[in-house]
Motif scaffolding. Structure first.
Motif, mmCIF file in Angstrom:
data_model
loop_
_atom_site.group_PDB
_atom_site.id
_atom_site.type_symbol
_atom_site.label_atom_id
_atom_site.label_comp_id
_atom_site.label_asym_id
_atom_site.label_seq_id
_atom_site.Cartn_x
_atom_site.Cartn_y
_atom_site.Cartn_z
ATOM 1 N N GLU A 1 25.569 24.079 33.694
ATOM 2 C CA GLU A 1 25.607 23.155 34.818
ATOM 3 C C GLU A 1 25.840 23.920 36.114
ATOM 4 O O GLU A 1 26.391 25.029 36.108
ATOM 5 N N SER B 1 28.723 24.207 30.566
ATOM 6 C CA SER B 1 29.341 22.900 30.754
ATOM 7 C C SER B 1 30.366 22.612 29.669
ATOM 8 O O SER B 1 30.383 23.239 28.616
ATOM 9 N N LYS C 1 29.109 18.585 39.912
ATOM 10 C CA LYS C 1 28.582 19.205 38.689
ATOM 11 C C LYS C 1 27.209 18.588 38.451
ATOM 12 O O LYS C 1 27.081 17.377 38.347
ATOM 13 N N PRO D 1 23.798 19.012 35.908
ATOM 14 C CA PRO D 1 23.246 19.706 34.734
ATOM 15 C C PRO D 1 22.047 20.572 35.116
ATOM 16 O O PRO D 1 21.184 20.148 35.906
ATOM 17 N N ARG E 1 27.587 13.954 27.367
ATOM 18 C CA ARG E 1 28.776 14.782 27.442
ATOM 19 C C ARG E 1 29.859 14.149 26.566
ATOM 20 O O ARG E 1 30.065 12.928 26.617
#
Length: 592
Positions: A347, A336, A166, A168, A49
């Motif tokens: 996500e 996301s 959160k 993925p 990320r």
């Protein structure tokens, strides 16, 4: 910070680092220790990320650090919250010492952090607030005092609308991941989601075991006996549910699962015979098949906001959250990234639907489910469930010429064939199950009965399709309708071998009640609640009849009512309302 070019740039380390360390009271060695130390379990690209560096407010970076510390609440000190959980018995016996569930929890968290870049730490990090939840190995129903397995607790005070997690989408088990793992030649396009995912669950847990990429996730999934949905109950426990509509749904689901197993995996054309290396017979057993469906029914989440539409998914960590009928929180998906930068991935996301106090269990909603659904698919029922209902069978067989001839004393209804045609046109059967709730019964049931109770006098020469069946047709018709519902409810109550008072006495004797197995205790509570609900419905109906002055109507309109039985001239199969709901859920269909 924002540079003169308008682009986001890193803050000056010489300015930031001393200030950060001083504000957080962290030694340099700890501040710069690697966030992840465990190696990945499989060679798989790690999900990255982009890190965004924020401009400070009026107080600069120190203001941001203070916000992170404030977010930590009273347990900003690492390890303090877990100590409180030990003191409260939320980590199992002996304060969690030697508890394999604790090791499994830790392994899951490390896997999520390593493989999915999921931040679950209780400490603040650069650009990350402390994770607001922690895993409890033992949770208990506050009313029944029965164990409800693992759950997630608020590590600190949580506000309404706070982001809770959160995950993925790449870490989830879906039909797509199943086809990728087992081959698109074996699990072909269009295969039912439940069937595909069941095959992957068996592969990860029983075939690959510790070599599975999902091994840490498999390690926290319960065994069948820890969930106990009714379709896994032995007959000696199911007999405690005698009279409840959930028994018919249970038997149907058992037959459905066996048929789907035989069709997909068994026989000369099954996957076991075609692809023995991918579907080894010693692991793809029916017992393991039942375990896989126990996991799917009780833990799989339908994500509705994906780019490709809705999909079923097993979501690690998120599926540890328990159900509350009063929660308005639902797990869903999104692209996301943040509002400014999207990275193209998706996500799973959850926001708090209300405030939570520290140490309070966090809940989501599995949907507006009756206790029969919860017991059938999830293995528990709720004492306080505003969506609880009991299926009541309403069967009015139109008195056609053939039916009248086959049943002595039954007169032919001149509107019989017209009623059959009308039902066919609107997609209704002649025998229908409707859910009755504690405070209401469905309008659809009244509409159905108003049609079936029509006489030539009610029609006044008008076609049946010109009537508004959501309204009263005539006082006589309405009296016949309500009396039919009363008869149907009394019939359902009469199916139980004992009374509500008998069940209340069993529950009141706590010593004897505890001698029953978990399944049997759930069954006694469930059947008692169904009887109470039906009795309330009966009292409401009788009051409505009195208030409308309909008790004096003398009509023989309900002679065709079979109250759930099938007349000799009728050979149609019956399905319960609960079975219809299973079909709408996307489960493999074709009961009985």
């Amino acid at each position: 910070m924002v540079s003169a070019m308008g682009k986001i740039s890193r803050p000056n380390a010489g300015i930031m680092l001393p200030l950060m360390l001083q504000a957080m009271n962290l030694p340099a060695a700890l501040a710069f220790s690697p966030r992840h130390t465990q190696q990945p379990l499989a060679q798989r690209p790690r999900i990255h990320r982009p890190t965004l560096y924020m401009a400070g407010g009026e107080g600069g970076e120190a203001e941001w650090v203070k916000a992170l510390l404030d977010a930590g609440g009273d347990n900003a000190q690492p390890g303090k919250f877990e100590e409180e959980m030990k003191m409260k018995g939320l980590l199992g016996p002996n304060r969690g010492k030697g508890n394999p569930k604790l090791n499994a929890n830790s392994r899951l968290i490390s896997w999520l952090e390593t493989e999915g870049d999921v931040y679950l730490s209780e400490a603040s990090s650069w650009g990350e607030a402390p994770h607001p939840m922690a895993i409890s190995t033992e949770t208990v129903d506050e009313i029944t005092n029965e164990s409800s397995g693992r759950g997630l607790l608020a590590r600190r005070s949580v506000n309404d609308g706070d982001e809770l997690l959160k995950i993925p989408l790449d870490l989830c088990i879906t039909r797509k991941s199943a086809r990728r793992a087992l081959g698109k030649d074996a699990l072909q396009d269009g295969i039912n989601e439940y069937l595909a995912m069941a095959c992957q669950l068996i592969r990860e847990k029983y075939v690959l075991e510790e070599e599975s990429f999902y091994a840490p996730y498999m390690g926290v999934l319960p065994e069948v006996e820890e969930v106990n949905p009714t379709f896994t109950w032995p007959d000696e426990d199911l007999v405690f549910l005698e009279g409840s509509p959930v028994v018919a749904a249970t038997r149907s689901l058992q037959m459905k699962l066996k048929r789907e197993y035989d069709d997909l995996l068994g026989g000369d054309d099954g996957l076991i015979a075609k692809y023995p290396d991918r579907f080894p017979v010693e692991h793809y057993t029916y017992e393991n098949w039942v375990w896989a469906f126990t996991m799917l029914f009780s833990r799989a989440i339908r994500l509705r906001n994906l780019r490709v539409g809705e999909r079923l998914a097993m979501v690690p960590y998120a599926d540890l959250i328990n159900h509350s009928a009063f929660s308005q929180a639902f797990i869903d998906a999104r692209e996301s990234g943040d509002w400014l930068f999207k990275d193209g991935d998706e996500e799973v996301i959850l926001y708090a639907d209300r405030g939570y106090r520290q140490m309070e269990q966090v809940y989501i909603s599995y949907g507006q489910k009756s206790n029969a659904e919860l017991l059938l698919l999830y293995g528990f029922a709720l004492e306080r469930n505003p969506y609880n209902s009991v299926d009541v069978t309403v069967s009015i067989s139109p008195r056609t010429k053939e039916v009248a001839a086959a049943n002595e004393g039954v007169e032919e209804d001149p509107l019989a064939q017209l009623k059959i045609d009308f039902l066919s046109a609107v997609g209704r059967d002649q025998t229908v199950d409707f859910p009755c709730y504690a405070d209401r019964y469905p309008v659809e049931m009244l509409e159905y009965l108003r049609l079936m109770m029509m006489t030539p006098e009610d029609t006044r020469g008008k076609p049946l399709d010109e009537f508004d069946y959501s309204r009263t047709i005539s006082p006589a018709n309405e009296a016949a309708v309500l009396q039919s519902v009363v008869a149907a409810v009394k019939y359902q109550l009469g199916l139980f071998p004992n009374s509500e008072e008998d069940d209340a006495a069993i529950i009141k004797d706590k010593g004897m009640f505890r001698l029953l197995s978990y399944n049997q205790r759930m069954a006694v509570r469930h059947r008692r609640n169904e009887k109470r609900l039906l009795k309330r419905t009966l009292a409401a109906l009788e009051k409505q009849i009195r208030n409308k002055g309909l008790e004096g109507e003398e009509l023989a309109r309900a002679e065709g009512s079979t109250l759930g039985k099938v007349l000799k001239g009728e050979t149609r199969k019956q399905r319960t309302a609960l079975e219809d709901k299973l079909e709408k859920m996307g489960l493999p269909v074709d009961l009985r």
